[in-house]
Design an enzyme around this catalytic site. Structure first.
Site, PDB file in Angstrom:
ATOM      1  CD  GLU A 188      26.154  44.292  89.112  1.00  0.00           C
ATOM      2  OE1 GLU A 188      26.655  43.156  89.145  1.00  0.00           O
ATOM      3  OE2 GLU A 188      26.775  45.292  88.723  1.00  0.00           O
ATOM      4  CB  CYS A 246      30.153  47.232  86.099  1.00  0.00           C
ATOM      5  SG  CYS A 246      31.171  48.202  85.002  1.00  0.00           S
ATOM      6  CD  GLU A 272      34.907  47.094  85.894  1.00  0.00           C
ATOM      7  OE1 GLU A 272      33.978  47.044  86.734  1.00  0.00           O
ATOM      8  OE2 GLU A 272      34.744  47.238  84.680  1.00  0.00           O
ATOM      9  CE  LYS A 283      35.555  32.633  79.071  1.00  0.00           C
ATOM     10  NZ  LYS A 283      34.291  33.084  78.449  1.00  0.00           N
TER      11      LYS A 283
HETATM   12  P1  NAI Z   1      29.934  36.073  84.720  1.00  0.00           P
HETATM   13  O1  NAI Z   1      30.783  36.724  85.745  1.00  0.00           O
HETATM   14  O2  NAI Z   1      29.577  34.649  84.884  1.00  0.00           O
HETATM   15  O3  NAI Z   1      30.618  36.210  83.264  1.00  0.00           O
HETATM   16  C1  NAI Z   1      31.641  37.087  82.909  1.00  0.00           C
HETATM   17  C2  NAI Z   1      32.771  36.334  82.235  1.00  0.00           C
HETATM   18  O4  NAI Z   1      33.308  35.388  83.154  1.00  0.00           O
HETATM   19  C3  NAI Z   1      32.380  35.538  81.000  1.00  0.00           C
HETATM   20  O5  NAI Z   1      33.397  35.601  80.041  1.00  0.00           O
HETATM   21  C4  NAI Z   1      32.276  34.116  81.530  1.00  0.00           C
HETATM   22  O6  NAI Z   1      32.505  33.150  80.548  1.00  0.00           O
HETATM   23  C5  NAI Z   1      33.380  34.106  82.564  1.00  0.00           C
HETATM   24  N1  NAI Z   1      33.245  33.081  83.608  1.00  0.00           N
HETATM   25  C6  NAI Z   1      32.112  32.556  84.129  1.00  0.00           C
HETATM   26  N2  NAI Z   1      32.400  31.632  85.050  1.00  0.00           N
HETATM   27  C7  NAI Z   1      33.735  31.550  85.125  1.00  0.00           C
HETATM   28  C8  NAI Z   1      34.645  30.781  85.903  1.00  0.00           C
HETATM   29  N3  NAI Z   1      34.225  29.889  86.786  1.00  0.00           N
HETATM   30  N4  NAI Z   1      35.971  30.978  85.732  1.00  0.00           N
HETATM   31  C9  NAI Z   1      36.422  31.885  84.859  1.00  0.00           C
HETATM   32  N5  NAI Z   1      35.620  32.627  84.088  1.00  0.00           N
HETATM   33  C10 NAI Z   1      34.298  32.484  84.219  1.00  0.00           C
HETATM   34  O7  NAI Z   1      28.645  36.932  84.581  1.00  0.00           O
HETATM   35  P2  NAI Z   1      27.198  36.497  83.988  1.00  0.00           P
HETATM   36  O8  NAI Z   1      26.778  35.196  84.539  1.00  0.00           O
HETATM   37  O9  NAI Z   1      27.237  36.637  82.539  1.00  0.00           O
HETATM   38  O10 NAI Z   1      26.286  37.626  84.615  1.00  0.00           O
HETATM   39  C11 NAI Z   1      25.848  37.496  85.952  1.00  0.00           C
HETATM   40  C12 NAI Z   1      25.878  38.818  86.668  1.00  0.00           C
HETATM   41  O11 NAI Z   1      27.203  39.288  86.724  1.00  0.00           O
HETATM   42  C13 NAI Z   1      25.107  39.927  85.998  1.00  0.00           C
HETATM   43  O12 NAI Z   1      23.753  39.886  86.297  1.00  0.00           O
HETATM   44  C14 NAI Z   1      25.785  41.125  86.597  1.00  0.00           C
HETATM   45  O13 NAI Z   1      25.250  41.384  87.864  1.00  0.00           O
HETATM   46  C15 NAI Z   1      27.218  40.693  86.740  1.00  0.00           C
HETATM   47  N6  NAI Z   1      28.058  41.173  85.625  1.00  0.00           N
HETATM   48  C16 NAI Z   1      28.842  42.252  85.820  1.00  0.00           C
HETATM   49  C17 NAI Z   1      29.573  42.772  84.780  1.00  0.00           C
HETATM   50  C18 NAI Z   1      30.430  43.973  84.958  1.00  0.00           C
HETATM   51  O14 NAI Z   1      30.621  44.713  84.004  1.00  0.00           O
HETATM   52  N7  NAI Z   1      31.020  44.184  86.117  1.00  0.00           N
HETATM   53  C19 NAI Z   1      29.515  42.204  83.432  1.00  0.00           C
HETATM   54  C20 NAI Z   1      28.704  41.009  83.347  1.00  0.00           C
HETATM   55  C21 NAI Z   1      27.998  40.546  84.411  1.00  0.00           C
END
Ligand code: NAI
Ligand code: MG
Length: 497
Positions: A396, A299, A265, A189
């Site tokens: 972060e 990240c 990750e 996804k």
């Molecule tokens: P997120 O963790 O919500 O989104 C990342 C992925 O997880 C997306 O594909 C989303 O659809 C999915 N997701 C969201 N809720 C889910 C659930 N309950 N069950 C399964 N999958 C789910 O991150 P978001 O809201 O886009 O960004 C928020 C913060 O997360 C950012 O400000 C940053 O601090 C962090 N982040 C870290 C990343 C990294 O590379 N480690 C990448 C993106 C965000």
């Protein structure tokens, strides 16, 4: 809902964008016929709509992946042939580099020069794992003359993969590469902020010859499709990159369902340490690149900068000049270094942290506000006089915002560097090799860069200590996240019990 849209990028002109769900090598609508908007963060305009997968579509995609796993993909496709598919896909990715990069810029907002770098890294990663496909080897283990023992590294099965929006294609490659090389099947996804490039990738995978059901790519929301994947009873493993909060939710869902294997990750708050004896010009370049690359949406961003007291004032003055010289603007301008943040939500979040930093008494040395009046642009921001307990030093931010503090001794900065729940990356700038090695050894982080930053390679394991995650991606290590080890024990002689 049409399954394709005619779109345009400023770089490549018109092209055909798939907008359906990619299941069983076909483009399909979702069962509930839902769609969502795709936004260009540089203009805030809607680019197109894509089909949205719900729980029902996740079930269909998982069934397709299961069928493929139980079929010829596992029973008769040779490891060499898996490598051939991946290598062919790498060739196609390279052939389509300009289009893929342009679509990545359009949907994510990253500068076109960085997007080209991403796509090159994507092709390299897929090619690298293509090379591994026929080198997944077990061991023979000698225990006694009366028996013969060996191990096999077998695919885990159906892998669910959930990726973020900061490197839409690269995160996909990091996950799909090792999973397919080792003979798994995949339901991936993409992130709802950036679904377009993954769908182009899916089309290229089909062209490369992967059989139906081996790679399924769906667009969908985290709390619906992502949650359905995490809780699914027929997904054997889930790999996730994103926020620590969602990582926890996924792990709980895995525990509450079928105890699927989990690799995570997650976030970071990585320290970037500059000693008095560093080459200051170079250190400033790497500190600047460490935080502002990809608009701070990394990240592993070097978001906590610690500078030794002897060079502190000189460093801050030069770093301010450097940050102000970063070109912020249109992602399609070849001279742009920093484009917009990916979404309104991320923009608001980052601006919230900036306000918090001001309230807590840190000094805004440069930036601290919106750039322009259209698109989600934020000026490169440096906070100085930041203390260890301030939110902007602990949490972060995931934007172009860096917190800087002064240190006196090596011992003190190691403690400061490790004062975080995260442990993804770190960097040390010094001309003293002994300092470099000693400090690198002491820092609790999955990656340490010396006199550089953000230099990732498909061949180097990447992942985090502490709350930055579980498991490693890339390199040979990633293969072990996608295989189950089986010990086979054959009795040759000896007593019968
Ligand atoms: P997120 O963790 O919500 O989104 C990342 C992925 O997880 C997306 O594909 C989303 O659809 C999915 N997701 C969201 N809720 C889910 C659930 N309950 N069950 C399964 N999958 C789910 O991150 P978001 O809201 O886009 O960004 C928020 C913060 O997360 C950012 O400000 C940053 O601090 C962090 N982040 C870290 C990343 C990294 O590379 N480690 C990448 C993106 C965000
Ligand atoms: Mg978008």
């Amino acid at each position: 809902m049409p399954l394709f849209a005619q779109l345009k990028t400023p770089l490549t002109g018109e092209y055909t964008q798939p907008t359906g769900l990619f299941i069983n090598n076909e483009w399909v609508e979702g069962v509930d016929k839902k769609t969502f908007d795709v936004i260009n963060p540089a203009t805030e305009e809607v680019i197109t709509q894509v089909c949205e997968a719900t729980e029902k579509d996740v079930d269909i995609a998982v069934a397709a992946a299961r069928k493929a796993f139980n079929g010829p993909w596992r029973t008769s496709t040779t490891p060499l042939q898996r490598g051939v598919y991946l290598t062919k896909l790498a060739d196609l990715l390279e052939k389509n580099l300009d289009l893929l990069a342009a679509v990545e810029s359009l949907d994510n907002g990253k500068s076109i020069t960085m997007a080209r770098g991403d796509v090159t890294a994507v092709a390299n990663c897929i090619r690298y794992y293509g090379g591994w496909a026929d080198k997944i080897e077990g061991k023979t283990i000698d225990i006694n003359p009366e028996s013969f023992h060996y191990t096999r590294h077998e695919p885990v099965g159906v892998c669910g993969q959930i990726i973020p929006w900061n490197f839409p294609l690269l995160m996909l490659a990091w996950k799909v590469g090792p999973a397919l090389a080792t003979g798994n099947t995949v339901v991936l996804k993409s992130a709802e902020q950036t679904p377009l490039s993954a769908l182009l990738f899916a089309g290229l995978a089909k062209e490369a010859g992967f059989p139906p059901g081996v790679l399924n790519i769906i667009s969908g929301l985290g709390r619906i499709a992502g949650a359905a994947m995490s809780a699914h009873m027929d997904i054997d493993k889930i790999a996730f990159t994103g926020s620590t909060a969602v990582g926890r939710t996924i792990m709980k869902a895995a525990a509450a369902s079928n105890l699927k294997k989990v690799t995570l990750e997650l976030g970071g708050k990585s320290p970037n340490i500059v000693f008095d004896d560093a080459d200051i010009e170079q250190a400033i370049s790497w500190v600047n690149f460490g935080i502002y690359f990809n608009h701070g949406q990394c990240c592993c961003a070097g978001s906590r900068v610690y500078v030794q007291e002897g060079i502190y004032d000189k460093f801050i003055e030069a770093f301010k000049k450097r940050a102000l010289a970063n070109n912020v603007g249109d992602p399609f301008d070849e001279n742009t270094f920093q484009g917009p943040q990916v979404s309104k939500m991320q923009y608001d979040r980052i601006m919230g942290y900036i306000e918090e930093g001001k309230k807590e008494g840190a000094t805004v040395a440069v930036g601290g506000e919106r750039h322009g009046d259209k698109g989600y642009f934020i000026k490169p921001t440096i906070f100085t006089d930041v203390t260890s307990k301030m939110k902007i030093m602990q949490e972060e931010i995931f934007g172009p915002v860096v917190a800087v503090a002064k240190f006196k001794t090596e011992e003190e900065v190691i403690a400061m560097g490790n004062d975080s729940a995260y442990g993804l990356a770190a960097a040390v700038h010094t001309t003293n090799i002994t300092t470099a090695i000693r400090v690198s050894n002491e820092l609790r982080a999955g990656t340490v860069w010396v006199n550089s930053y953000n230099l990732l390679s498909h061949a180097l394991p990447f992942g985090g200590f502490g709350e930055s995650g579980i498991g490693r991606e890339l390199g040979e290590e990633a293969l072990y996240n996608y295989t189950e080890t089986k010990s086979v024990s054959i009795r040759l002689a000896g007593p019968i019990f």
